[in-house]
Design a protein around this motif. Structure first.
Motif, PDB file in Angstrom:
ATOM      1  N   SER A  66      26.248 -51.104 -18.014  1.00 28.43           N
ATOM      2  CA  SER A  66      27.015 -49.928 -18.328  1.00 28.43           C
ATOM      3  C   SER A  66      28.449 -50.259 -18.012  1.00 28.43           C
ATOM      4  CB  SER A  66      26.624 -48.829 -17.257  1.00 28.43           C
ATOM      5  OG  SER A  66      27.010 -47.433 -17.614  1.00 28.43           O
ATOM      6  N   ASP A  67      29.301 -49.206 -18.660  1.00 28.17           N
ATOM      7  CA  ASP A  67      30.746 -48.984 -18.555  1.00 28.17           C
ATOM      8  C   ASP A  67      31.125 -48.426 -17.176  1.00 28.17           C
ATOM      9  OD1 ASP A  67      33.232 -49.042 -19.025  1.00 28.17           O
ATOM     10  OD2 ASP A  67      33.158 -47.441 -20.764  1.00 28.17           O
ATOM     11  N   LEU A  68      31.240 -49.458 -16.113  1.00 27.32           N
ATOM     12  CA  LEU A  68      31.586 -48.721 -14.854  1.00 27.32           C
ATOM     13  C   LEU A  68      32.935 -48.826 -14.517  1.00 27.32           C
ATOM     14  CD1 LEU A  68      28.416 -50.562 -13.213  1.00 27.32           C
ATOM     15  CD2 LEU A  68      28.593 -48.014 -13.931  1.00 27.32           C
ATOM     16  N   THR A  69      33.724 -49.451 -15.185  1.00 32.92           N
ATOM     17  CA  THR A  69      35.193 -49.511 -14.391  1.00 32.92           C
ATOM     18  C   THR A  69      36.225 -49.088 -15.294  1.00 32.92           C
ATOM     19  OG1 THR A  69      35.308 -51.831 -14.779  1.00 32.92           O
ATOM     20  CG2 THR A  69      34.616 -51.189 -12.611  1.00 32.92           C
ATOM     21  N   VAL A  70      36.444 -49.964 -16.373  1.00 30.08           N
ATOM     22  CA  VAL A  70      37.696 -49.793 -17.339  1.00 30.08           C
ATOM     23  C   VAL A  70      37.702 -49.544 -18.642  1.00 30.08           C
ATOM     24  CG1 VAL A  70      39.038 -51.722 -15.957  1.00 30.08           C
ATOM     25  CG2 VAL A  70      37.572 -52.392 -17.826  1.00 30.08           C
ATOM     26  N   LEU A 127      15.361 -52.915 -19.483  1.00 38.68           N
ATOM     27  CA  LEU A 127      16.442 -52.250 -19.113  1.00 38.68           C
ATOM     28  C   LEU A 127      16.626 -50.705 -18.741  1.00 38.68           C
ATOM     29  CD1 LEU A 127      18.986 -54.322 -21.488  1.00 38.68           C
ATOM     30  CD2 LEU A 127      18.508 -54.581 -19.065  1.00 38.68           C
ATOM     31  N   ALA A 128      16.737 -50.173 -17.768  1.00 35.88           N
ATOM     32  CA  ALA A 128      16.901 -48.796 -17.676  1.00 35.88           C
ATOM     33  C   ALA A 128      17.914 -48.221 -18.464  1.00 35.88           C
ATOM     34  CB  ALA A 128      17.093 -48.468 -15.961  1.00 35.88           C
ATOM     35  N   GLN A 129      19.150 -49.025 -18.594  1.00 35.67           N
ATOM     36  CA  GLN A 129      20.223 -48.486 -19.293  1.00 35.67           C
ATOM     37  C   GLN A 129      20.896 -49.577 -20.122  1.00 35.67           C
ATOM     38  OE1 GLN A 129      24.670 -46.935 -18.674  1.00 35.67           O
ATOM     39  NE2 GLN A 129      23.135 -46.429 -17.027  1.00 35.67           N
ATOM     40  N   SER A 130      21.489 -49.241 -21.166  1.00 33.41           N
ATOM     41  CA  SER A 130      22.179 -50.332 -22.209  1.00 33.41           C
ATOM     42  C   SER A 130      23.160 -49.416 -22.772  1.00 33.41           C
ATOM     43  CB  SER A 130      21.236 -51.156 -23.019  1.00 33.41           C
ATOM     44  OG  SER A 130      22.370 -52.068 -23.963  1.00 33.41           O
TER      45      SER A 130
END
Length: 432
Positions: A63-67, A129-132
């Motif tokens: 996932s997109d977790l920071t920037v 994958l639970a998330q992509s």
């Protein structure tokens, strides 16, 4: 705070990963109850499980977790999915197994190369994958997913997923969502011209394709404007809107870019209407300098109802998250996206085959999914292929919003004539 939360989450998960790597990539030829298993399932319990008599099914998250541009949504998406699978475990798990969706969480920074790199790190340790997160990022790993029978729940809505056996999509895709937006606007605002302002790739291009198709169906002039991600890169889009003066703009960007475009165009005198594709919006924009322009000019499409809506699924989500969370529709999305993978796991277990290939087969045999009321009846017809795609979406207005998730509903689940009659025979963006 979102970014700090993402960094903290990443740190916790990194520590968890060090302590939980034991045996996650081992395989059992025969699992609990005689069910066939292979990658990503162990006889040993999950690291944080209270059920020491159960094995563990490991799911990955990228996932997109920071920037990246969507991290404000991605962090709550990921947290909601963690809580979803904890609820599944509390309700008995999957045929003698708990589900771990916490150990193998990775940050893609919304970069396709990074997405592929972290996927390669974890793919040998997870069943699915639970998330992509992201259409262009997920596209970077799809060939490998097909080759290795890796099933994924996407945090994205491109119409290409209707043609992918390894993807369990939920909700109306960008193409249908944009068709519905144009059809609604045709009746509500009587536009003569429509412009698609969008990012490149199968996120923005898919929405633009739906806009183009609906414009043709409604006899509207269509204008296509591509833009790059970044608030400092929207001058070209703003200039195009102000100079060409379309009556309607369908915008498909990140939320910060939406604020820059809508606010910038309004500041220069544009008075037409904007309708944003679902990832283009974040209620926090109503705390930005663009708030007056958004309230005056902007509507928001959505694939499902907002955080505080009254359905069994919404209530279960809020109970699992607890009262201390700030409402955010990232939570809603993460929760909704998890239902079809749960249905596929249950079906594969009932079929006696929890191998990767067995899970993909089970997923594509589903004719419906119980979303606990969060999506309309008939959602989750993967056996129906492209023809089984959900085409209904919703419309919201921030006109009286106050920066919370619950901006007012303008139109409940509906499908316009363009999407209703459209034959989805290839990804929409491939037609142009």
């Amino acid at each position: 705070m979102q970014r700090l939360g993402a960094l903290t989450l990443a740190a916790v998960l990194a520590v968890a990963g060090l302590s939980a790597c034991r045996g996650a990539d081992k395989t059992d030829a025969q699992g609990a109850g005689g069910v066939k298993t292979d990658t990503g399932i162990t006889k040993e319990p999950c690291p944080k499980s209270e059920h020491k008599d159960r094995g563990c099914i490991y799911l990955g998250t990228i996932s997109d977790l920071t920037v990246g541009p969507f991290h404000a949504l991605a962090v709550p998406i990921t947290e909601a999915q963690k809580k979803f699978w904890q609820r599944v475990n509390a309700q008995g798990g999957i045929g003698g197994y708990d589900v771990d969706a916490e150990t193998y969480v990775r940050d893609n920074k919304y970069n396709p190369q990074t997405h592929n790199e972290v996927y390669q790190e974890i793919k040998g340790s997870v069943l699915a994958l639970a998330q992509s997160l992201g259409s262009p990022t997920t596209a970077a790993i799809l060939p490998d997913m097909r080759q290795n029978n890796v099933l994924a729940t996407p945090a994205a809505w491109t119409s290409a997923y209707a043609f992918e056996d390894n993807i369990l999509e939920s909700g109306a895709n960008y193409c249908f969502e944009s068709m519905n937006a144009v059809d609604y606007a045709k009746d509500a605002f009587k536009p003569r011209s429509v412009m698609a302002v969008h990012l490149a790739g199968d996120y923005g291009d898919d929405a633009a394709a739906g806009t183009r198709i609906a414009a043709a169906s409604n006899g509207l002039t269509f204008i296509d404007v591509k833009t790059d991600s970044g608030t400092d890169k929207q001058a070209g889009a703003i200039n195009a809107i102000v100079s060409q003066k379309p009556d309607l703009v369908i915008i498909t960007t990140g939320p910060a870019d939406t604020a820059a475009v809508v606010g910038g165009a309004a500041q220069r005198g544009y008075t037409g209407k904007f309708i944003g594709t679902s990832p283009s919006w974040n209620p926090g924009l109503l705390q930005s300098p663009a708030a007056p322009a958004l309230k005056a000019l902007y509507l928001q499409t959505a694939p499902w109802k907002t955080f505080s809506s009254d359905s069994p699924g919404h209530r279960a989500m809020r109970e699992a998250l607890g009262s201390s969370v700030t409402p955010n529709d990232g939570y809603t999305s993460g929760w909704v996206w998890s239902y079809p993978l749960l249905a596929a796991l249950k079906k594969a277990q009932a079929d006696g085959d929890l191998t990767r290939a067995g899970l993909v087969k089970a997923a594509k045999s589903l004719t419906k999914v119980d979303y606990e009321g969060m999506l309309p009846d008939g959602a989750g017809n993967y056996a129906g292929g492209p023809g089984g795609q959900l085409r209904q979406s919703l419309l919201y207005s921030p006109a009286t919003g106050n920066g919370t998730t619950d901006v007012p509903l303008v139109k409940d689940y509906f499908v316009g004539p363009t999407a209703k009659d459209y034959k989805l025979d290839k990804p929409c963006y491939e037609k142009f």
